[in-house]
Design an enzyme around this catalytic site. Structure first.
Site, PDB file in Angstrom:
ATOM      1  N   LEU A 215      -6.476 -32.098  -0.933  1.00  0.00           N
ATOM      2  CA  LEU A 215      -5.583 -32.653  -1.961  1.00  0.00           C
ATOM      3  C   LEU A 215      -4.604 -31.603  -2.469  1.00  0.00           C
ATOM      4  O   LEU A 215      -3.438 -31.901  -2.729  1.00  0.00           O
ATOM      5  CB  LEU A 215      -6.417 -33.209  -3.116  1.00  0.00           C
ATOM      6  CG  LEU A 215      -5.647 -33.843  -4.274  1.00  0.00           C
ATOM      7  CD1 LEU A 215      -4.873 -35.059  -3.811  1.00  0.00           C
ATOM      8  CD2 LEU A 215      -6.592 -34.212  -5.413  1.00  0.00           C
TER       9      LEU A 215
ATOM     10  N   THR B 282     -10.537 -34.900  -2.189  1.00  0.00           N
ATOM     11  CA  THR B 282     -10.095 -34.521  -3.538  1.00  0.00           C
ATOM     12  C   THR B 282     -10.261 -33.024  -3.787  1.00  0.00           C
ATOM     13  O   THR B 282     -10.156 -32.574  -4.931  1.00  0.00           O
ATOM     14  CB  THR B 282     -10.869 -35.311  -4.607  1.00  0.00           C
ATOM     15  OG1 THR B 282     -12.277 -35.161  -4.365  1.00  0.00           O
ATOM     16  CG2 THR B 282     -10.510 -36.784  -4.564  1.00  0.00           C
TER      17      THR B 282
ATOM     18  N   ASP C 133     -18.736 -28.162  -8.736  1.00  0.00           N
ATOM     19  CA  ASP C 133     -18.775 -28.726  -7.391  1.00  0.00           C
ATOM     20  C   ASP C 133     -19.150 -27.675  -6.350  1.00  0.00           C
ATOM     21  O   ASP C 133     -19.766 -27.999  -5.328  1.00  0.00           O
ATOM     22  CB  ASP C 133     -17.428 -29.348  -7.042  1.00  0.00           C
ATOM     23  CG  ASP C 133     -17.247 -30.733  -7.671  1.00  0.00           C
ATOM     24  OD1 ASP C 133     -18.211 -31.224  -8.308  1.00  0.00           O
ATOM     25  OD2 ASP C 133     -16.160 -31.308  -7.532  1.00  0.00           O
TER      26      ASP C 133
ATOM     27  N   ALA D 123       0.826 -25.520   4.643  1.00  0.00           N
ATOM     28  CA  ALA D 123       2.142 -24.870   4.748  1.00  0.00           C
ATOM     29  C   ALA D 123       2.706 -24.962   6.165  1.00  0.00           C
ATOM     30  O   ALA D 123       2.943 -23.944   6.819  1.00  0.00           O
ATOM     31  CB  ALA D 123       2.068 -23.421   4.292  1.00  0.00           C
TER      32      ALA D 123
ATOM     33  N   ASN E 215     -17.461 -31.205   2.358  1.00  0.00           N
ATOM     34  CA  ASN E 215     -16.059 -31.322   1.957  1.00  0.00           C
ATOM     35  C   ASN E 215     -15.104 -31.203   3.136  1.00  0.00           C
ATOM     36  O   ASN E 215     -14.417 -32.149   3.481  1.00  0.00           O
ATOM     37  CB  ASN E 215     -15.702 -30.262   0.914  1.00  0.00           C
ATOM     38  CG  ASN E 215     -15.816 -30.771  -0.504  1.00  0.00           C
ATOM     39  OD1 ASN E 215     -16.192 -31.913  -0.735  1.00  0.00           O
ATOM     40  ND2 ASN E 215     -15.496 -29.924  -1.465  1.00  0.00           N
ATOM     41  N   GLU E 216     -15.039 -30.015   3.724  1.00  0.00           N
ATOM     42  CA  GLU E 216     -14.046 -29.813   4.769  1.00  0.00           C
ATOM     43  C   GLU E 216     -14.378 -28.635   5.670  1.00  0.00           C
ATOM     44  O   GLU E 216     -15.131 -27.725   5.293  1.00  0.00           O
ATOM     45  CB  GLU E 216     -12.646 -29.606   4.179  1.00  0.00           C
ATOM     46  CG  GLU E 216     -12.388 -28.247   3.568  1.00  0.00           C
ATOM     47  CD  GLU E 216     -12.869 -28.082   2.152  1.00  0.00           C
ATOM     48  OE1 GLU E 216     -13.538 -27.055   1.882  1.00  0.00           O
ATOM     49  OE2 GLU E 216     -12.594 -28.950   1.302  1.00  0.00           O
TER      50      GLU E 216
END
Length: 310
Positions: free
Chosen positions: A211, A207, A93, A231, A166-167
Site C-alpha cells: 500500500l 495494507t 503488527d 519506484a 504479508n509479502e
C-alpha cells in the site's frame, strides 16, 4: 469463516459444566517498555481465569528482567516448540507477524492485542481485553483464514522459514542503480520490472508495504496476490492482481550482482544468477476476530475514510 466449537465436558458436575482449561502461547514486543502495564494486565487477566500460560522465552526475559513484572506461573518455550489452544500477540503488527511465523502450520489461531500504532492484524485494543476474553471463553468469536506465500530457489526453500503472511519483496541491496526483475506467471512471461524492487503481497499484506508504494487494498477473503513495483523506471509499470493459486517466477539482474529478498521484513542477500519461485503455501494463518471487528470498519478507522480533516 470458522467458529470455535464448545469445549466442555459431556458430563455435568452439579450445577455447572466442567470447562476445559485453555492454554495460551504468548508472544510480545520486546522493545516497548512504556507499554509494560498492558502486558502485566494481560497475564494476570488470564491467570485469574485459570488459563495455562506458555510464554516465549525472550518475551519472558524482557518483562521480568528489564521491566520487573511479576509473572504468574507459566511455562517458557523457544522457537516453535509449543502447542496451545490459542496464541496471543501483544504489540503491533510486526509482533503479530513474528508470532505467525512461529505458529506456522500448527493450525493455532492467533489473537492480536495492539499496543503499537496502526494495527490491521493486531486490532484488539488493551481496553478491550477483558471483554474479548469474556467472548473467547463463551465461544463468541470468529476465525479468519489468511493465505500465506512461500518462496523457493531451485525447488528448495530459500529461508529456514520461507513463509510470508504479508509479502515477499525483491529489492535492490543498497543505493546502487535499479534492478531488472524478469517476471513470469505460470511459466508465461509477464514483465521485466526495472525498479527499486517488486512486492508480491497477500490480501493481508495489501495494507502494508504494498500500500505504501501505491498497491491496491484487497479484502482478505479474495484469494488473490498483488504484484506492486517499487519506484519503477516507467510509469506504465502498474500493480497487477492475479489468482493466488498461480505460480510466480522471478530472476534478477543487478549491477552489483546481488539483491535482497525480504519475507515479512526478514531479509537475505541473494546472487543474481538464481531463480525464485513464489506460490501459495500449503497452510493458512488463522486470525481471531471479534464479531464487531469487520474489515471495512477497521479500514475506515485506520485510513480515516469519511473523516472531515478540514
Amino acid at each position: 469463516m470458522l467458529f470455535r466449537k464448545e469445549e466442555r465436558a459431556s458430563h455435568p458436575c452439579t450445577a455447572t459444566s466442567i470447562v476445559k482449561i485453555m492454554k495460551f502461547a504468548i508472544f510480545g514486543n520486546t522493545y516497548q517498555a512504556s507499554k509494560s502495564a498492558h502486558a502485566a494486565n494481560l497475564l494476570h487477566l488470564l491467570a485469574r481465569r485459570g488459563a495455562q500460560l506458555l510464554i516465549s522465552k525472550e518475551f519472558h526475559q524482557f518483562i521480568t528482567r528489564k521491566l520487573g513484572i511479576d509473572v504468574p506461573q507459566s511455562t517458557l518455550f523457544e522457537g516453535n516448540n509449543f502447542d496451545a489452544d490459542m496464541a496471543i500477540s501483544i504489540g503491533g503488527d510486526g509482533t503479530f507477524l513474528q508470532a505467525a511465523g512461529r505458529v506456522g502450520g500448527k493450525n493455532i489461531p492467533i489473537l492480536g492485542i495492539n499496543t503499537g500504532r496502526l494495527g490491521f492484524l493486531a486490532d484488539i485494543s488493551p481496553d478491550e481485553m477483558e471483554q474479548t476474553f469474556d467472548e473467547i471463553y463463551s465461544h463468541r468469536y470468529r476465525i479468519e483464514e489468511r493465505s500465506v506465500l512461500q518462496v523457493r530457489c531451485g525447488g528448495k526453500p530459500l529461508f529456514p522459514e520461507p513463509f510470508a503472511l504479508n509479502e515477499i519483496a525483491v529489492l535492490k541491496r543498497d543505493s546502487s542503480s535499479m534492478i531488472s526483475i524478469h517476471t513470469s506467471v505460470n511459466g508465461a512471461p509477464l514483465n521485466t520490472y526495472q525498479a527499486d524492487g517488486l512486492i508480491i503481497a497477500t490480501p493481508t499484506g495489501s495494507t502494508a508495504y504494498s500500500l505504501s508504494v501505491g498497491g491496491p487494498i484487497i479484502v482478505p477473503q479474495s484469494k488473490t496476490i498483488a504484484l506492486t513495483p517499487v519506484a519503477p523506471h516507467s510509469l506504465n509499470m502498474r500493480p497487477i492482481v492475479i489468482c493466488d493459486d498461480w505460480e510466480i517466477g522471478l530472476s534478477v539482474e543487478s549491477r552489483s550482482h546481488n539483491f535482497l529478498v525480504a519475507i515479512d521484513g526478514r531479509s537475505q542477500t541473494c546472487e543474481e544468477n538464481i531463480r525464485l519461485t513464489i506460490a501459495k503455501a500449503p497452510h493458512t494463518i488463522k486470525v481471531v476476530k471479534r464479531f464487531d471487528h469487520a474489515f471495512f470498519k477497521t479500514l475506515r478507522a485506520k485510513m480515516m475514510w469519511g473523516a472531515d480533516v478540514r
